[in-house]
Design a protein around this motif. Structure first.
Motif, PDB file in Angstrom:
ATOM      1  N   THR A  43       0.831  -1.208   0.000  1.00 22.22           N
ATOM      2  CA  THR A  43       0.000   0.000   0.000  1.00 22.22           C
ATOM      3  C   THR A  43       0.859   1.249   0.000  1.00 22.22           C
ATOM      4  OG1 THR A  43      -1.706  -1.154   1.249  1.00 22.22           O
ATOM      5  CG2 THR A  43      -1.831   1.249   1.209  1.00 22.22           C
ATOM      6  N   GLY A  44       0.681   2.072  -1.022  1.00 22.49           N
ATOM      7  CA  GLY A  44       1.343   3.367  -1.054  1.00 22.49           C
ATOM      8  C   GLY A  44       0.580   4.348  -0.171  1.00 22.49           C
ATOM      9  N   ILE A  45       1.134   5.497   0.043  1.00 21.07           N
ATOM     10  CA  ILE A  45       0.535   6.488   0.934  1.00 21.07           C
ATOM     11  C   ILE A  45      -0.880   6.881   0.518  1.00 21.07           C
ATOM     12  CG2 ILE A  45       0.827   8.803   1.911  1.00 21.07           C
ATOM     13  CD1 ILE A  45       2.764   6.366   2.789  1.00 21.07           C
ATOM     14  N   PRO A  46      -1.189   7.071  -0.769  1.00 28.01           N
ATOM     15  CA  PRO A  46      -2.568   7.435  -1.125  1.00 28.01           C
ATOM     16  C   PRO A  46      -3.602   6.365  -0.794  1.00 28.01           C
ATOM     17  CG  PRO A  46      -1.084   7.949  -2.920  1.00 28.01           C
ATOM     18  CD  PRO A  46      -0.306   7.125  -1.930  1.00 28.01           C
ATOM     19  N   GLY A  47      -3.166   5.132  -0.542  1.00 29.94           N
ATOM     20  CA  GLY A  47      -4.095   4.046  -0.240  1.00 29.94           C
ATOM     21  C   GLY A  47      -4.483   3.923   1.219  1.00 29.94           C
ATOM     22  N   VAL A  48      -3.753   4.563   2.124  1.00 27.68           N
ATOM     23  CA  VAL A  48      -4.051   4.464   3.549  1.00 27.68           C
ATOM     24  C   VAL A  48      -5.243   5.362   3.873  1.00 27.68           C
ATOM     25  CG1 VAL A  48      -3.165   4.834   5.888  1.00 27.68           C
ATOM     26  CG2 VAL A  48      -1.645   3.955   4.109  1.00 27.68           C
ATOM     27  N   VAL A  49      -6.307   4.770   4.457  1.00 25.76           N
ATOM     28  CA  VAL A  49      -7.507   5.554   4.775  1.00 25.76           C
ATOM     29  C   VAL A  49      -7.605   5.944   6.239  1.00 25.76           C
ATOM     30  CG1 VAL A  49      -8.861   4.687   2.833  1.00 25.76           C
ATOM     31  CG2 VAL A  49      -9.016   3.542   5.034  1.00 25.76           C
ATOM     32  N   GLY A  50      -6.886   5.263   7.126  1.00 24.21           N
ATOM     33  CA  GLY A  50      -6.958   5.637   8.531  1.00 24.21           C
ATOM     34  C   GLY A  50      -6.309   4.620   9.444  1.00 24.21           C
ATOM     35  N   VAL A  51      -6.429   4.903  10.744  1.00 22.41           N
ATOM     36  CA  VAL A  51      -5.881   4.043  11.789  1.00 22.41           C
ATOM     37  C   VAL A  51      -7.002   3.717  12.779  1.00 22.41           C
ATOM     38  CG1 VAL A  51      -4.210   3.892  13.682  1.00 22.41           C
ATOM     39  CG2 VAL A  51      -3.567   5.014  11.536  1.00 22.41           C
ATOM     40  N   VAL A  52      -7.096   2.470  13.177  1.00 21.78           N
ATOM     41  CA  VAL A  52      -8.117   2.024  14.124  1.00 21.78           C
ATOM     42  C   VAL A  52      -7.773   2.555  15.517  1.00 21.78           C
ATOM     43  CG1 VAL A  52      -9.212   0.009  15.192  1.00 21.78           C
ATOM     44  CG2 VAL A  52      -8.538  -0.061  12.775  1.00 21.78           C
ATOM     45  N   VAL A  53      -8.734   3.193  16.170  1.00 22.10           N
ATOM     46  CA  VAL A  53      -8.545   3.676  17.532  1.00 22.10           C
ATOM     47  C   VAL A  53      -9.295   2.774  18.511  1.00 22.10           C
ATOM     48  CG1 VAL A  53      -8.891   5.624  19.096  1.00 22.10           C
ATOM     49  CG2 VAL A  53      -8.142   6.037  16.757  1.00 22.10           C
ATOM     50  N   HIS A  54     -10.478   2.309  18.100  1.00 17.41           N
ATOM     51  CA  HIS A  54     -11.290   1.392  18.907  1.00 17.41           C
ATOM     52  C   HIS A  54     -11.554   0.148  18.073  1.00 17.41           C
ATOM     53  CE1 HIS A  54     -11.996   4.822  21.509  1.00 17.41           C
ATOM     54  NE2 HIS A  54     -12.340   5.507  20.450  1.00 17.41           N
ATOM     55  N   ALA A  55     -11.448  -1.020  18.664  1.00 23.13           N
ATOM     56  CA  ALA A  55     -11.633  -2.287  17.943  1.00 23.13           C
ATOM     57  C   ALA A  55     -12.954  -2.303  17.178  1.00 23.13           C
ATOM     58  CB  ALA A  55     -11.577  -3.453  18.917  1.00 23.13           C
ATOM     59  N   ILE A  56     -12.933  -2.917  15.993  1.00 23.22           N
ATOM     60  CA  ILE A  56     -14.133  -3.078  15.164  1.00 23.22           C
ATOM     61  C   ILE A  56     -14.208  -4.549  14.771  1.00 23.22           C
ATOM     62  CG2 ILE A  56     -15.379  -2.363  13.089  1.00 23.22           C
ATOM     63  CD1 ILE A  56     -13.632   0.188  13.063  1.00 23.22           C
ATOM     64  N   ALA A  57     -15.328  -5.187  15.041  1.00 21.33           N
ATOM     65  CA  ALA A  57     -15.519  -6.599  14.704  1.00 21.33           C
ATOM     66  C   ALA A  57     -15.695  -6.775  13.200  1.00 21.33           C
ATOM     67  CB  ALA A  57     -16.731  -7.157  15.444  1.00 21.33           C
ATOM     68  N   ASP A  58     -15.377  -7.961  12.711  1.00 21.46           N
ATOM     69  CA  ASP A  58     -15.529  -8.287  11.298  1.00 21.46           C
ATOM     70  C   ASP A  58     -16.960  -8.024  10.833  1.00 21.46           C
ATOM     71  OD1 ASP A  58     -15.070  -9.318   8.737  1.00 21.46           O
ATOM     72  OD2 ASP A  58     -15.474 -11.375   9.362  1.00 21.46           O
ATOM     73  N   ASN A  59     -17.073  -7.384   9.684  1.00 21.51           N
ATOM     74  CA  ASN A  59     -18.355  -7.099   9.046  1.00 21.51           C
ATOM     75  C   ASN A  59     -19.219  -6.120   9.842  1.00 21.51           C
ATOM     76  OD1 ASN A  59     -19.676  -7.597   6.595  1.00 21.51           O
ATOM     77  ND2 ASN A  59     -21.139  -8.967   7.587  1.00 21.51           N
ATOM     78  N   HIS A  60     -18.606  -5.348  10.723  1.00 22.29           N
ATOM     79  CA  HIS A  60     -19.309  -4.323  11.498  1.00 22.29           C
ATOM     80  C   HIS A  60     -18.826  -2.939  11.089  1.00 22.29           C
ATOM     81  CE1 HIS A  60     -20.481  -7.712  13.982  1.00 22.29           C
ATOM     82  NE2 HIS A  60     -21.364  -6.922  14.564  1.00 22.29           N
ATOM     83  N   PHE A  61     -19.574  -1.930  11.502  1.00 23.66           N
ATOM     84  CA  PHE A  61     -19.235  -0.545  11.210  1.00 23.66           C
ATOM     85  C   PHE A  61     -18.585   0.111  12.423  1.00 23.66           C
ATOM     86  CE2 PHE A  61     -22.548  -1.510   8.180  1.00 23.66           C
ATOM     87  CZ  PHE A  61     -22.146  -0.848   7.027  1.00 23.66           C
ATOM     88  N   GLY A  62     -17.736   1.100  12.151  1.00 22.24           N
ATOM     89  CA  GLY A  62     -17.110   1.864  13.214  1.00 22.24           C
ATOM     90  C   GLY A  62     -16.332   3.028  12.632  1.00 22.24           C
ATOM     91  N   PHE A  63     -15.802   3.875  13.501  1.00 21.29           N
ATOM     92  CA  PHE A  63     -15.015   5.024  13.075  1.00 21.29           C
ATOM     93  C   PHE A  63     -13.527   4.719  13.177  1.00 21.29           C
ATOM     94  CE2 PHE A  63     -19.005   7.107  14.136  1.00 21.29           C
ATOM     95  CZ  PHE A  63     -19.136   8.026  13.105  1.00 21.29           C
ATOM     96  N   ILE A  64     -12.761   5.178  12.189  1.00 18.30           N
ATOM     97  CA  ILE A  64     -11.306   5.137  12.251  1.00 18.30           C
ATOM     98  C   ILE A  64     -10.787   6.562  12.098  1.00 18.30           C
ATOM     99  CG2 ILE A  64     -11.126   2.763  11.419  1.00 18.30           C
ATOM    100  CD1 ILE A  64     -10.292   3.869   8.669  1.00 18.30           C
ATOM    101  N   MET A  65      -9.596   6.821  12.621  1.00 21.29           N
ATOM    102  CA  MET A  65      -9.029   8.162  12.539  1.00 21.29           C
ATOM    103  C   MET A  65      -8.306   8.353  11.214  1.00 21.29           C
ATOM    104  SD  MET A  65      -6.632  10.292  15.144  1.00 21.29           S
ATOM    105  CE  MET A  65      -7.974  10.382  16.320  1.00 21.29           C
TER     106      MET A  65
END
Length: 131
Positions: A43-65
């Motif tokens: 993954t190059g830099i343009p491909g990184v969308v964020g970093v997980v701050v709080h765990a997110i289960a598979d196939n679930h929704f959540g916020f990343i920074m």
């Protein structure tokens, strides 16, 4: 936290189980945040969308920074204070310090570190993800 400046978060759907500090990218052939995955080692830099701050289960929704200060997990490489961070060249979903000649994923940084971290440890970093 509230005293670490502005933050930008994005709402995503996890393709896999995400743990705090994991580096995230869009899934193959998608332009939305409805199929995000641990960032592959290429993954190059343009491909990184964020970093997980709080765990997110598979196939679930959540916020990343997407932008701000958070903990980032080092892969097999280390994270070094005051250096740019990139996707680890051998461990998907993790970061390492940017080094010349280390692979495709180290062309530019998606953030910089405020502290050192050995392999598999976390460091406080500022991230500004472009994906």
């Amino acid at each position: 936290t509230a005293d670490e400046g502005f933050q930008t978060w994005v709402y995503v759907k996890a393709n896999g189980t995400f743990t705090a500090g994991m580096v995230i990218a869009r899934g193959a052939s998608t332009s939305t945040y409805l199929d995000v995955i641990p960032a592959p080692v290429i993954t190059g830099i343009p491909g990184v969308v964020g970093v997980v701050v709080h765990a997110i289960a598979d196939n679930h929704f959540g916020f990343i920074m997407k932008k701000g200060v958070c903990s980032v997990v080092a892969g097999t490489g280390t994270i070094d204070d005051d250096e740019a961070i990139v996707v680890d060249s051998t461990d998907a979903g993790t970061a390492m310090r940017a080094t010349s000649g280390a692979g495709v994923s180290t062309d530019a940084g998606f953030g910089f570190a405020f502290a050192d971290a050995d392999a598999a440890a976390s460091a406080t970093c500022y991230v500004n993800c472009q994906g």
